[in-house]
Design a protein around this motif. Structure first.
Motif, PDB file in Angstrom:
ATOM      1  N   VAL A  44     -11.214 -33.531  11.783  1.00 14.92           N
ATOM      2  CA  VAL A  44     -11.663 -32.540  10.809  1.00 14.92           C
ATOM      3  C   VAL A  44     -13.156 -32.683  10.537  1.00 14.92           C
ATOM      4  N   TRP A  45     -13.885 -31.540  10.552  1.00 17.04           N
ATOM      5  CA  TRP A  45     -15.270 -31.509  10.112  1.00 17.04           C
ATOM      6  C   TRP A  45     -15.299 -31.237   8.616  1.00 17.04           C
ATOM      7  N   ALA A  46     -16.059 -32.020   7.859  1.00 16.08           N
ATOM      8  CA  ALA A  46     -16.266 -31.808   6.429  1.00 16.08           C
ATOM      9  C   ALA A  46     -17.735 -31.467   6.215  1.00 16.08           C
ATOM     10  N   THR A  47     -17.969 -30.478   5.366  1.00 16.00           N
ATOM     11  CA  THR A  47     -19.335 -30.020   5.128  1.00 16.00           C
ATOM     12  C   THR A  47     -19.645 -30.013   3.637  1.00 16.00           C
ATOM     13  N   GLY A  48     -20.811 -30.578   3.262  1.00 17.88           N
ATOM     14  CA  GLY A  48     -21.270 -30.557   1.882  1.00 17.88           C
ATOM     15  C   GLY A  48     -20.524 -31.544   1.004  1.00 17.88           C
ATOM     16  N   GLY A  49     -21.030 -31.711  -0.203  1.00 22.94           N
ATOM     17  CA  GLY A  49     -20.330 -32.567  -1.153  1.00 22.94           C
ATOM     18  C   GLY A  49     -20.668 -34.036  -1.022  1.00 22.94           C
ATOM     19  N   ASP A  50     -19.975 -34.837  -1.803  1.00 21.42           N
ATOM     20  CA  ASP A  50     -20.153 -36.284  -1.848  1.00 21.42           C
ATOM     21  C   ASP A  50     -19.185 -36.924  -0.867  1.00 21.42           C
ATOM     22  N   PHE A  51     -19.698 -37.374   0.280  1.00 23.05           N
ATOM     23  CA  PHE A  51     -18.823 -37.930   1.309  1.00 23.05           C
ATOM     24  C   PHE A  51     -18.119 -39.203   0.843  1.00 23.05           C
ATOM     25  N   ALA A  52     -18.811 -40.027   0.075  1.00 22.17           N
ATOM     26  CA  ALA A  52     -18.204 -41.275  -0.401  1.00 22.17           C
ATOM     27  C   ALA A  52     -17.009 -40.980  -1.294  1.00 22.17           C
ATOM     28  N   ALA A  53     -17.164 -40.003  -2.198  1.00 21.40           N
ATOM     29  CA  ALA A  53     -16.062 -39.629  -3.083  1.00 21.40           C
ATOM     30  C   ALA A  53     -14.918 -39.010  -2.289  1.00 21.40           C
ATOM     31  N   HIS A  63      -0.166 -41.147   2.246  1.00 19.21           N
ATOM     32  CA  HIS A  63       0.191 -40.642   3.576  1.00 19.21           C
ATOM     33  C   HIS A  63      -0.821 -41.026   4.644  1.00 19.21           C
ATOM     34  N   VAL A  64      -1.982 -41.531   4.244  1.00 17.41           N
ATOM     35  CA  VAL A  64      -3.067 -41.800   5.195  1.00 17.41           C
ATOM     36  C   VAL A  64      -3.185 -43.293   5.468  1.00 17.41           C
ATOM     37  N   ARG A  65      -3.083 -43.655   6.725  1.00 17.67           N
ATOM     38  CA  ARG A  65      -3.271 -45.045   7.135  1.00 17.67           C
ATOM     39  C   ARG A  65      -4.738 -45.352   7.355  1.00 17.67           C
ATOM     40  N   GLU A  66      -5.459 -44.383   7.939  1.00 16.93           N
ATOM     41  CA  GLU A  66      -6.864 -44.627   8.258  1.00 16.93           C
ATOM     42  C   GLU A  66      -7.640 -43.317   8.255  1.00 16.93           C
ATOM     43  N   LEU A  67      -8.841 -43.363   7.717  1.00 15.80           N
ATOM     44  CA  LEU A  67      -9.800 -42.262   7.805  1.00 15.80           C
ATOM     45  C   LEU A  67     -11.072 -42.836   8.398  1.00 15.80           C
ATOM     46  N   ARG A  68     -11.456 -42.323   9.550  1.00 16.79           N
ATOM     47  CA  ARG A  68     -12.634 -42.871  10.218  1.00 16.79           C
ATOM     48  C   ARG A  68     -13.668 -41.782  10.441  1.00 16.79           C
ATOM     49  N   ALA A  69     -14.907 -42.020   9.997  1.00 17.06           N
ATOM     50  CA  ALA A  69     -16.010 -41.100  10.238  1.00 17.06           C
ATOM     51  C   ALA A  69     -16.523 -41.322  11.660  1.00 17.06           C
ATOM     52  N   LEU A  70     -16.403 -40.318  12.511  1.00 20.13           N
ATOM     53  CA  LEU A  70     -16.802 -40.451  13.912  1.00 20.13           C
ATOM     54  C   LEU A  70     -18.237 -40.021  14.152  1.00 20.13           C
ATOM     55  N   ASP A  71     -18.701 -39.077  13.336  1.00 23.28           N
ATOM     56  CA  ASP A  71     -20.067 -38.584  13.544  1.00 23.28           C
ATOM     57  C   ASP A  71     -20.550 -37.924  12.265  1.00 23.28           C
ATOM     58  N   LYS A  72     -21.818 -38.062  11.956  1.00 20.53           N
ATOM     59  CA  LYS A  72     -22.420 -37.408  10.796  1.00 20.53           C
ATOM     60  C   LYS A  72     -23.728 -36.777  11.216  1.00 20.53           C
ATOM     61  N   VAL A  73     -23.845 -35.474  10.948  1.00 18.53           N
ATOM     62  CA  VAL A  73     -25.052 -34.717  11.292  1.00 18.53           C
ATOM     63  C   VAL A  73     -25.450 -33.894  10.073  1.00 18.53           C
ATOM     64  N   GLY A  74     -26.518 -34.289   9.409  1.00 16.95           N
ATOM     65  CA  GLY A  74     -26.958 -33.564   8.225  1.00 16.95           C
ATOM     66  C   GLY A  74     -25.898 -33.609   7.138  1.00 16.95           C
ATOM     67  N   ASP A  75     -25.461 -32.419   6.718  1.00 19.31           N
ATOM     68  CA  ASP A  75     -24.447 -32.360   5.656  1.00 19.31           C
ATOM     69  C   ASP A  75     -23.055 -32.171   6.221  1.00 19.31           C
ATOM     70  N   ARG A  76     -22.864 -32.511   7.507  1.00 14.41           N
ATOM     71  CA  ARG A  76     -21.557 -32.392   8.157  1.00 14.41           C
ATOM     72  C   ARG A  76     -21.115 -33.747   8.692  1.00 14.41           C
ATOM     73  N   ALA A  77     -19.813 -33.995   8.632  1.00 16.90           N
ATOM     74  CA  ALA A  77     -19.264 -35.241   9.161  1.00 16.90           C
ATOM     75  C   ALA A  77     -17.929 -34.951   9.826  1.00 16.90           C
ATOM     76  N   LEU A  78     -17.696 -35.584  10.976  1.00 16.09           N
ATOM     77  CA  LEU A  78     -16.438 -35.435  11.702  1.00 16.09           C
ATOM     78  C   LEU A  78     -15.566 -36.648  11.410  1.00 16.09           C
ATOM     79  N   TYR A  79     -14.333 -36.394  10.950  1.00 12.32           N
ATOM     80  CA  TYR A  79     -13.407 -37.463  10.592  1.00 12.32           C
ATOM     81  C   TYR A  79     -12.146 -37.403  11.461  1.00 12.32           C
ATOM     82  N   ARG A  80     -11.603 -38.583  11.698  1.00 14.75           N
ATOM     83  CA  ARG A  80     -10.281 -38.704  12.331  1.00 14.75           C
ATOM     84  C   ARG A  80      -9.316 -39.246  11.282  1.00 14.75           C
ATOM     85  N   ILE A  81      -8.174 -38.575  11.149  1.00 14.85           N
ATOM     86  CA  ILE A  81      -7.166 -38.988  10.173  1.00 14.85           C
ATOM     87  C   ILE A  81      -5.942 -39.516  10.911  1.00 14.85           C
TER      88      ILE A  81
END
Length: 220
Positions: A44-53, A63-81
């Motif tokens: 999932v790509w997430a855009t804007g907001g407080d990424f830490a929160a 329900h989530v075992r792991e959330l991993r940030a795979l890439d961050k570009v500007g105000d966008r970040a790609l996550y694997r759930i």
């Protein structure tokens, strides 16, 4: 023939949407889902907001075992759930019915999907599974590629050539760099790469002849 469907669903009515609900200003785009045994792994790509929160909210879910940030570009970040355990969710239903996700975007309130199914039987199976699992999807539109452009200029194209060209345009095959390979498109249509290449080449020739030659005659 493949069939396309556009639908929407409230974020709180399916697991992925509910897990991703966080800062109101954040927007999400489902890039792809990858089967892993009995479960699927959303990217999932997430855009804007407080990424830490946001990351804290997601990892706090049971329900989530792991959330991993795979890439961050500007105000966008790609996550694997990675889910904690297999479950029968909307995303799993998409995988089970062989749906290809053409577009999936959402926020804290609502998600909108555009999907391709190999045929109407798969679409019916998808709808039945959603009903059985109480996923209140709102179907906005169903159509085939041929129906989508039925009202436009045919340009002498066969139904197969129109389908191939529209699919190639939608998936970014003609972009630079290309966002889809000939193999990817051929797999979606259930034909060989050579057959698809012929449809695109012949279709392009008909479009160019119709548009360029006819328009040139207007200036004679």
């Amino acid at each position: 023939m493949s069939v396309l469907v556009e639908f929407s669903i409230d974020s709180g009515d399916f697991l992925l949407g509910n897990v991703l609900r966080g800062p109101e200003e954040m927007r999400f785009e489902l890039e792809r889902i990858v089967p892993t045994g009995d479960a699927v792994m959303p990217f999932v790509w997430a855009t804007g907001g407080d990424f830490a929160a946001f990351e804290g909210n997601v990892t706090a879910s049971e329900h989530v075992r792991e959330l991993r940030a795979l890439d961050k570009v500007g105000d966008r970040a790609l996550y694997r759930i990675v889910w904690d355990e297999p479950h029968a969710g909307l995303i799993e239903v998409l995988g089970e019915t062989e749906a290809t996700i053409l577009e999936a975007r959402g926020d804290g309130a609502r998600w909108r999907f555009r999907l391709r199914f190999p045929d109407h039987d798969r679409l019916s199976a998808f709808y039945n599974l959603c009903t059985e699992n109480d996923f209140p999807v709102h179907i906005d539109r169903t159509y085939t590629l041929s129906e989508r452009i039925e009202g436009g200029h045919r340009l002498g194209l066969s139904a197969e050539q129109r389908e191939a060209l529209v699919l190639a345009l939608e998936r970014g095959y003609f972009d630079t760099p290309s966002e889809a390979s000939l193999s990817d498109l051929a797999d979606e249509l259930g034909i060989t790469q050579q057959a698809l290449s012929d449809r695109i080449r012949r279709g392009n020739e008909k479009v160019l002849r119709s548009v360029l030659l006819s328009s040139a005659s207007d200036f004679d």
